[in-house]
Design a protein around this motif. Structure first.
Motif, PDB file in Angstrom:
ATOM      1  N   LEU A 114      33.900  42.094  40.263  1.00 46.26           N
ATOM      2  CA  LEU A 114      34.785  41.919  41.516  1.00 46.26           C
ATOM      3  C   LEU A 114      34.354  41.097  42.423  1.00 46.26           C
ATOM      4  CD1 LEU A 114      35.543  46.005  41.722  1.00 46.26           C
ATOM      5  CD2 LEU A 114      37.099  44.181  41.090  1.00 46.26           C
ATOM      6  N   GLN A 115      32.975  40.818  42.680  1.00 51.06           N
ATOM      7  CA  GLN A 115      32.416  40.192  43.829  1.00 51.06           C
ATOM      8  C   GLN A 115      32.666  38.779  43.594  1.00 51.06           C
ATOM      9  OE1 GLN A 115      28.251  40.868  44.353  1.00 51.06           O
ATOM     10  NE2 GLN A 115      28.055  39.699  45.948  1.00 51.06           N
ATOM     11  N   PHE A 116      32.323  38.372  42.430  1.00 48.93           N
ATOM     12  CA  PHE A 116      32.699  36.962  42.045  1.00 48.93           C
ATOM     13  C   PHE A 116      34.082  36.373  41.444  1.00 48.93           C
ATOM     14  CE2 PHE A 116      28.261  37.587  42.961  1.00 48.93           C
ATOM     15  CZ  PHE A 116      27.838  36.566  43.867  1.00 48.93           C
ATOM     16  N   HIS A 117      34.765  37.525  41.319  1.00 48.17           N
ATOM     17  CA  HIS A 117      36.094  37.017  40.441  1.00 48.17           C
ATOM     18  C   HIS A 117      36.706  35.946  41.452  1.00 48.17           C
ATOM     19  CE1 HIS A 117      39.883  37.171  38.423  1.00 48.17           C
ATOM     20  NE2 HIS A 117      39.509  37.769  37.510  1.00 48.17           N
ATOM     21  N   PRO A 118      37.105  34.953  40.532  1.00 45.80           N
ATOM     22  CA  PRO A 118      37.733  33.770  41.289  1.00 45.80           C
ATOM     23  C   PRO A 118      39.208  34.231  41.875  1.00 45.80           C
ATOM     24  CG  PRO A 118      37.215  33.280  38.892  1.00 45.80           C
ATOM     25  CD  PRO A 118      37.123  34.594  39.042  1.00 45.80           C
ATOM     26  N   ASP A 119      39.846  35.083  41.555  1.00 44.73           N
ATOM     27  CA  ASP A 119      41.011  35.520  42.495  1.00 44.73           C
ATOM     28  C   ASP A 119      40.586  36.129  43.727  1.00 44.73           C
ATOM     29  OD1 ASP A 119      42.423  34.716  40.380  1.00 44.73           O
ATOM     30  OD2 ASP A 119      42.857  36.626  39.412  1.00 44.73           O
ATOM     31  N   ARG A 120      39.406  36.711  43.830  1.00 48.68           N
ATOM     32  CA  ARG A 120      39.119  37.228  45.051  1.00 48.68           C
ATOM     33  C   ARG A 120      37.946  36.598  46.049  1.00 48.68           C
ATOM     34  NH1 ARG A 120      37.957  43.507  44.607  1.00 48.68           N
ATOM     35  NH2 ARG A 120      40.137  44.159  44.104  1.00 48.68           N
ATOM     36  N   ASN A 121      37.403  35.633  45.225  1.00 56.24           N
ATOM     37  CA  ASN A 121      36.158  34.867  45.962  1.00 56.24           C
ATOM     38  C   ASN A 121      36.426  33.633  45.816  1.00 56.24           C
ATOM     39  OD1 ASN A 121      33.797  33.674  46.856  1.00 56.24           O
ATOM     40  ND2 ASN A 121      32.588  35.270  45.790  1.00 56.24           N
ATOM     41  N   THR A 122      36.803  32.749  46.970  1.00 55.78           N
ATOM     42  CA  THR A 122      37.095  31.579  46.877  1.00 55.78           C
ATOM     43  C   THR A 122      36.092  30.488  47.044  1.00 55.78           C
ATOM     44  OG1 THR A 122      37.576  31.498  49.420  1.00 55.78           O
ATOM     45  CG2 THR A 122      39.475  32.065  47.927  1.00 55.78           C
ATOM     46  N   ALA A 123      34.718  30.758  47.028  1.00 52.01           N
ATOM     47  CA  ALA A 123      33.575  29.893  47.043  1.00 52.01           C
ATOM     48  C   ALA A 123      33.634  29.276  46.084  1.00 52.01           C
ATOM     49  CB  ALA A 123      32.407  30.741  47.238  1.00 52.01           C
ATOM     50  N   PRO A 124      33.188  27.833  46.262  1.00 50.41           N
ATOM     51  CA  PRO A 124      33.158  26.762  45.010  1.00 50.41           C
ATOM     52  C   PRO A 124      32.362  27.303  43.732  1.00 50.41           C
ATOM     53  CG  PRO A 124      32.730  25.741  47.147  1.00 50.41           C
ATOM     54  CD  PRO A 124      32.628  27.331  47.377  1.00 50.41           C
TER      55      PRO A 124
ATOM     56  N   ASP B 138      31.680  29.706  38.423  1.00 52.86           N
ATOM     57  CA  ASP B 138      30.343  29.678  37.413  1.00 52.86           C
ATOM     58  C   ASP B 138      29.839  30.830  37.414  1.00 52.86           C
ATOM     59  OD1 ASP B 138      31.155  27.169  36.633  1.00 52.86           O
ATOM     60  OD2 ASP B 138      29.769  26.196  38.402  1.00 52.86           O
ATOM     61  N   GLN B 139      29.616  31.664  38.660  1.00 53.00           N
ATOM     62  CA  GLN B 139      28.814  32.822  38.718  1.00 53.00           C
ATOM     63  C   GLN B 139      29.481  33.864  38.033  1.00 53.00           C
ATOM     64  OE1 GLN B 139      28.425  33.378  42.948  1.00 53.00           O
ATOM     65  NE2 GLN B 139      26.105  32.690  42.838  1.00 53.00           N
ATOM     66  N   PHE B 140      30.786  33.633  37.960  1.00 52.68           N
ATOM     67  CA  PHE B 140      31.674  34.827  37.151  1.00 52.68           C
ATOM     68  C   PHE B 140      31.386  34.593  35.671  1.00 52.68           C
ATOM     69  CE2 PHE B 140      35.559  36.361  35.313  1.00 52.68           C
ATOM     70  CZ  PHE B 140      35.564  37.588  35.496  1.00 52.68           C
ATOM     71  N   ARG B 141      31.343  33.372  35.206  1.00 49.15           N
ATOM     72  CA  ARG B 141      31.125  33.189  33.903  1.00 49.15           C
ATOM     73  C   ARG B 141      29.562  33.664  33.488  1.00 49.15           C
ATOM     74  NH1 ARG B 141      33.294  27.346  34.745  1.00 49.15           N
ATOM     75  NH2 ARG B 141      35.557  27.782  34.403  1.00 49.15           N
TER      76      ARG B 141
END
Length: 92
Positions: free
Chosen positions: A28-38, A42-45
């Motif tokens: 949830l913290q790093f999901h690309p839909d919620r976190n726009t950081a570049p 990669d962290q989500f993967r």
């Protein structure tokens, strides 16, 4: 070698329920839909890869054995890698 325990922020003896809870929290913290950081994608993967490995008993056992061997064969290199991933997870 990535330290999947550090990626999820759990201890190496964590129960499967703790692995699942840590995965959900980090996903949830790093999901690309919620976190726009570049680096979020990669962290989500990495989080998904860690969960896929640690949630399956046979894959987790093989990972733990490989991790143990790396610590014995190349202790400085492995320790450096573990600390690198740990600090990336702790420091903003």
């Amino acid at each position: 070698m990535k330290d999947f325990y550090a990626v999820l922020g759990i201890a190496s003896d964590a129960a499967s329920e703790a692995v699942r809870a840590a995965y959900r929290k980090r996903a949830l913290q790093f999901h690309p839909d919620r976190n726009t950081a570049p680096e979020a994608t990669d962290q989500f993967r990495d989080i998904q890869e860690a969960y896929e490995t640690l949630s399956d008993a046979s894959r987790r056992h093989a990972y733990d054995e490989n991790r143990r061997r790396n610590l014995l064969d190349k202790p400085l290199e492995t320790a450096r890698e573990i600390w690198k991933h740990y600090l990336e997870g702790v420091l903003p």
